[in-house]
Structure formats: structure tokens, C-alpha cells
Design a protein around this motif. Structure first.
Motif, PDB file in Angstrom:
ATOM      1  N   ALA A 377      22.000  80.612  46.458  1.00  0.00           N
ATOM      2  CA  ALA A 377      21.842  79.046  46.649  1.00  0.00           C
ATOM      3  C   ALA A 377      23.423  78.551  46.122  1.00  0.00           C
ATOM      4  N   ALA A 378      23.524  78.820  44.857  1.00  0.00           N
ATOM      5  CA  ALA A 378      24.493  78.347  44.383  1.00  0.00           C
ATOM      6  C   ALA A 378      25.803  78.522  44.809  1.00  0.00           C
ATOM      7  N   ILE A 379      25.916  79.954  45.512  1.00  0.00           N
ATOM      8  CA  ILE A 379      27.006  80.377  46.026  1.00  0.00           C
ATOM      9  C   ILE A 379      27.272  79.558  47.344  1.00  0.00           C
ATOM     10  N   TYR A 380      26.313  79.485  48.038  1.00  0.00           N
ATOM     11  CA  TYR A 380      26.266  78.506  49.222  1.00  0.00           C
ATOM     12  C   TYR A 380      26.870  77.263  49.070  1.00  0.00           C
ATOM     13  N   ALA A 381      26.204  76.606  48.013  1.00  0.00           N
ATOM     14  CA  ALA A 381      26.432  75.124  47.852  1.00  0.00           C
ATOM     15  C   ALA A 381      27.806  75.001  47.366  1.00  0.00           C
ATOM     16  N   LEU A 382      28.441  75.915  46.357  1.00  0.00           N
ATOM     17  CA  LEU A 382      29.737  75.840  46.176  1.00  0.00           C
ATOM     18  C   LEU A 382      30.656  76.162  47.227  1.00  0.00           C
ATOM     19  N   THR A 383      30.306  77.066  47.850  1.00  0.00           N
ATOM     20  CA  THR A 383      31.279  77.332  48.882  1.00  0.00           C
ATOM     21  C   THR A 383      31.303  76.175  50.019  1.00  0.00           C
ATOM     22  N   ALA A 384      30.292  75.600  50.479  1.00  0.00           N
ATOM     23  CA  ALA A 384      30.507  74.185  51.045  1.00  0.00           C
ATOM     24  C   ALA A 384      31.038  73.413  50.527  1.00  0.00           C
ATOM     25  N   ALA A 385      30.742  73.151  49.405  1.00  0.00           N
ATOM     26  CA  ALA A 385      31.576  71.682  48.766  1.00  0.00           C
ATOM     27  C   ALA A 385      33.048  72.012  48.845  1.00  0.00           C
ATOM     28  N   GLU A 386      33.607  73.436  48.633  1.00  0.00           N
ATOM     29  CA  GLU A 386      34.970  73.485  48.667  1.00  0.00           C
ATOM     30  C   GLU A 386      35.635  73.446  50.155  1.00  0.00           C
ATOM     31  N   MET A 387      34.618  73.888  50.973  1.00  0.00           N
ATOM     32  CA  MET A 387      34.990  73.914  52.480  1.00  0.00           C
ATOM     33  C   MET A 387      35.382  72.531  52.935  1.00  0.00           C
ATOM     34  N   LEU A 388      34.224  71.612  52.418  1.00  0.00           N
ATOM     35  CA  LEU A 388      34.354  70.396  53.142  1.00  0.00           C
ATOM     36  C   LEU A 388      34.678  69.263  52.020  1.00  0.00           C
ATOM     37  N   ARG A 389      35.499  69.517  51.253  1.00  0.00           N
ATOM     38  CA  ARG A 389      36.088  68.492  50.236  1.00  0.00           C
ATOM     39  C   ARG A 389      37.088  68.003  51.217  1.00  0.00           C
ATOM     40  N   GLU A 390      37.795  66.871  50.799  1.00  0.00           N
ATOM     41  CA  GLU A 390      38.783  66.066  51.252  1.00  0.00           C
ATOM     42  C   GLU A 390      40.005  66.596  50.508  1.00  0.00           C
TER      43      GLU A 390
END
Length: 390
Positions: A377-390
Motif C-alpha cells: 500500500a505504501a509503495i503504490y501510494a508513493l509511486t502514484a504520488a510521484e507519477m502524478l505530481r506537477e
């Protein structure tokens, strides 16, 4: 990544598990016998998932046939978290009674892949709650029928133009056991039937022996098998023998009625698993040419797929796996089919990484290490945050 604090987010997600939200959802999903085949209790499983998505405040939660879709975040750029809620048939009804023993959660689907669904749903909610989705959204895609090639799941969404819209990447929580699968084999699975005419053995000259009629093609297929197994993929996969391309002959063989009757039918299956370097249409044609004169039923016709490990999504995913678990992941080709193929066919980078273990999936003692759920869950959230940051 100044706005991201991996330790803080990982701690938050572990706290969610200890509440115990992800563990509770996984247990509730395991208790639903969504076996496929034949496709039992899909409605109940979909309803449970929708209720959880609604409770967590996801956007646009809806049914599309037997699939469940939702999202969090804003903007068109979408990272898809996609997984399946069907499971292979259980060896015992007890497998639908989830139980915790020590550090592990046991039950059918615990590893493949209901724990992964819980991790992805809560990871997406946490990324939203932390304000980490600044330039896009996470698309949740929960489907059935993965175990039978997806006719009511991803294949249906794909045919209806509902799969992968605005996609910048896809992750599926297959039970990879700490490995990242960035490729998968394709499949050409056929059932070939030769017809004949039954006759008593004493008057076999009045019959037509279907087995004997099939023998020349069997010999040709055996020769083809030798050629096929000389080919090796360049994608990493262990052990070395697994690098070879595959032609399995006679997985299922049927025919005849008795030892003293000329067989009026002879049928057998061919399961050709192609590496990503091979061409699906060409290999299917070769098999059909070899089986001239047979009735042919196509059981599977699925392309291989691959995403380079060095794709930006792969690099980001790998970095956060290492940060959270303390181990650098290895990228390998999955020995079977993956639903990543539907996304890769649309040019969307797609990877499989989940909390479960392939070594116990589908078996009578299927389990998932509970710690892995929170880590993923932590890995998924962190990956999504970096992929979807401005």
C-alpha cells in the motif's frame, strides 16, 4: 519529491492496517467464494468493493457490467490500479473462512489477489488524503474473469473502449513474491479433433481410425516442439530453463469408446506459450497449417506483452519498493498471462507487483504475509504520488 515523506506515508498506511482496515477488507473479500470457473458470487463481491469505495469517498464509483470502476484525484492523466476479484476454485470450503496464523493471513484469494485489491484501494485513498495527487488521478479498475482470460472483465472493458483512457501507467497486484513482472508470455491454446468412423475390431476395415489419421500431425507437432524449445527469451526469468519458448502437447487427450472399437474421434490439446520476441499471428498460423484436416477449437489466443524495466514508471516503482522494503527488486517475465497485456497493447506502461506469493497461490494453503499488504500500500501510494505530481 519535497512534498513526499516516504516514512510518514508508510507509517500512515501501516496505521490503517492496524485499525485494521485493509486486513478487514481482505478478510471480507476472502469470505466471498468468487470462484471462476464458473463465476460464483460476482454480485456479492462487486457490492462489497463498491461499499468500501463509497465509504472511503472515491469519485465516480460505478458498475460497468460485472466490473467496478472508481477514481480519486483530478485531471485527465491517470495511473491505473487494476486487479481481479475472481479466484480459482478452492480445494476445500474452509478456504473461504479467513484466518490469521502468526504473521500470515490464510484463505482462497489471500495471495491472488484480494489482499492486493485492499492495498490498492487504501493506497489510493491515502494518497488523496495526503494531498499527493497534484496532477492527475488514480483510476481503480476491479474486474472478474481474469482466471479465464477476461470475457466479462478487462476484455469486455477493452472492447467497449473503457479501458486505459488517458492512461500514463498501470499497476496490478499479482502475487509476485517481491519481484516486478514487466513482461508476460502470450498463449495459443487449441483443441484439435480428428474424425473417423467406428467399427468392431473384427471388421475394422469398415471403419476409419481417427487415431491413426491423427498420427502424422502428432509427429509433425513433435518436430515443431523441438524447434520451439530452442528459442529463448531475452527477458529475465528464473530458472534458466524457463527462458525457453513452450509447446505443450496433449494436456488433454480424448477419443474412442473401447479397446475393441475403431476410434471414431481423437482429440488433443496444444498449448503454445510464446515469448515477447515471437509473433502471435505467425505462430498461430504455423500450428493451424500443421493441423490441416482437423477440427480446431481455439481456447486461448492472447498476445505476449512487455514494458521496458527502464520505463519511468518502472524506475519510480522500483525506487519505492527499495525504500519501503529495503530490497532492490528484480524485474522478470511472468511465466503465464497477465492483464498488463491489455494496457501494453494500448502503449500504456504496465507492471505487476503485489503482496502475495506465487508459490502458494491457487494451492490448498494459500496465504499472504500481513506485513506485505501494508508495505505494498505504501509503495503504490508513493509511486502514484510521484507519477502524478506537477
Amino acid at each position: 519529491m519535497s512534498t513526499l515523506n516516504p516514512e510518514q506515508l508508510s507509517s500512515r498506511l501501516r496505521e490503517r492496517l492496524s485499525e485494521p482496515t485493509m486486513l478487514d477488507l481482505t478478510k471480507r473479500l476472502i469470505a466471498i467464494p468468487s470462484e471462476n470457473p464458473p463465476g460464483n458470487h460476482y454480485e456479492e463481491c462487486a457490492r462489497t468493493l463498491i461499499d468500501e469505495l463509497d465509504r472511503l469517498g472515491f469519485d465516480d464509483v460505478r458498475r460497468e457490467g460485472t466490473c467496478v470502476l472508481a477514481s480519486v484525484g483530478t485531471g485527465p492523466r491517470t495511473l491505473y490500479f487494476s486487479g481481479h476479484y475472481d479466484v480459482v476454485p478452492a480445494q476445500s470450503r474452509d478456504q473461504f473462512q479467513p484466518r490469521v496464523e502468526g504473521a500470515n493471513l490464510f484463505g482462497r484469494g489471500s495471495s491472488d489477489m484480494k489482499s492486493g485489491l485492499a492495498a490498492m484501494i487504501h493506497a489510493a485513498a491515502a494518497a488523496r488524503d495526503e494531498g499527493l495527487l497534484t496532477s492527475g488521478r488514480i483510476g481503480i479498475v476491479l474486474v472478474p474473469d481474469e482466471e479465464t482470460a477476461g470475457p466479462r472483465g478487462s476484455r469486455d472493458l477493452d472492447a467497449r473502449g473503457l479501458l486505459g483512457k488517458d492512461g500514463i501507467g498501470m499497476i496490478t497486484p499479482e502475487p509476485t513474491g517481491g519481484i516486478v513482472w514487466n513482461a508476460n508470455r502470450g498463449a495459443i491454446s487449441l483443441c484439435a479433433t480428428m474424425r473417423g468412423k467406428a467399427a468392431h475390431v473384427g471388421r475394422q476395415f469398415e471403419g476409419v481410425n481417427a487415431f491413426e489419421r491423427a498420427l502424422p500431425a502428432m509427429v509433425r507437432l513433435a518436430g515443431m516442439k523441438k524447434d520451439v524449445e530452442l528459442r529463448e527469451t531475452q527477458y529475465d526469468i528464473a530458472p534458466p530453463a524457463a527462458r525457453k519458448s513452450i509447446l505443450l502437447l496433449g494436456g488433454r487427450i480424448e477419443g474412442g469408446t473401447n479397446f475393441n472399437v475403431t476410434p471414431d474421434r481423437c482429440s488433443f490439446t496444444i498449448d503454445r506459450r510464446i515469448n515477447p520476441e515471437e509473433n502471435l499471428e505467425e505462430e498461430a498460423r504455423r500450428l493451424r497449417d500443421t493441423l490441416e484436416g482437423f477440427e480446431i477449437e481455439t481456447l486461448q489466443l492472447e498476445p505476449a506483452a512487455a514494458t521496458p524495466a527502464g520505463d519511468p514508471l518502472g524506475l519510480i516503482l522500483s525506487r519505492h519498493i527499495a525504500n519501503v522494503t529495503g530490497r532492490e527488486p528484480v524485474f522478470e517475465m511472468c511465466p503465464g498471462l497477465l492483464e498488463t497485456r491489455f494496457y501494453a497493447a494500448r502503449g500504456i506502461p504496465a507492471f505487476a507487483y503485489g503482496p502475495g506469493l506465487l508459490t502458494v497461490s491457487h494451492g490448498p494453503n494459500e496465504f499472504v504475509p500481513i506485513r506485505n499488504i501494508a508495505q505494498c500500500a505504501a509503495i503504490y501510494a508513493l509511486t502514484a504520488a510521484e507519477m502524478l505530481r506537477e
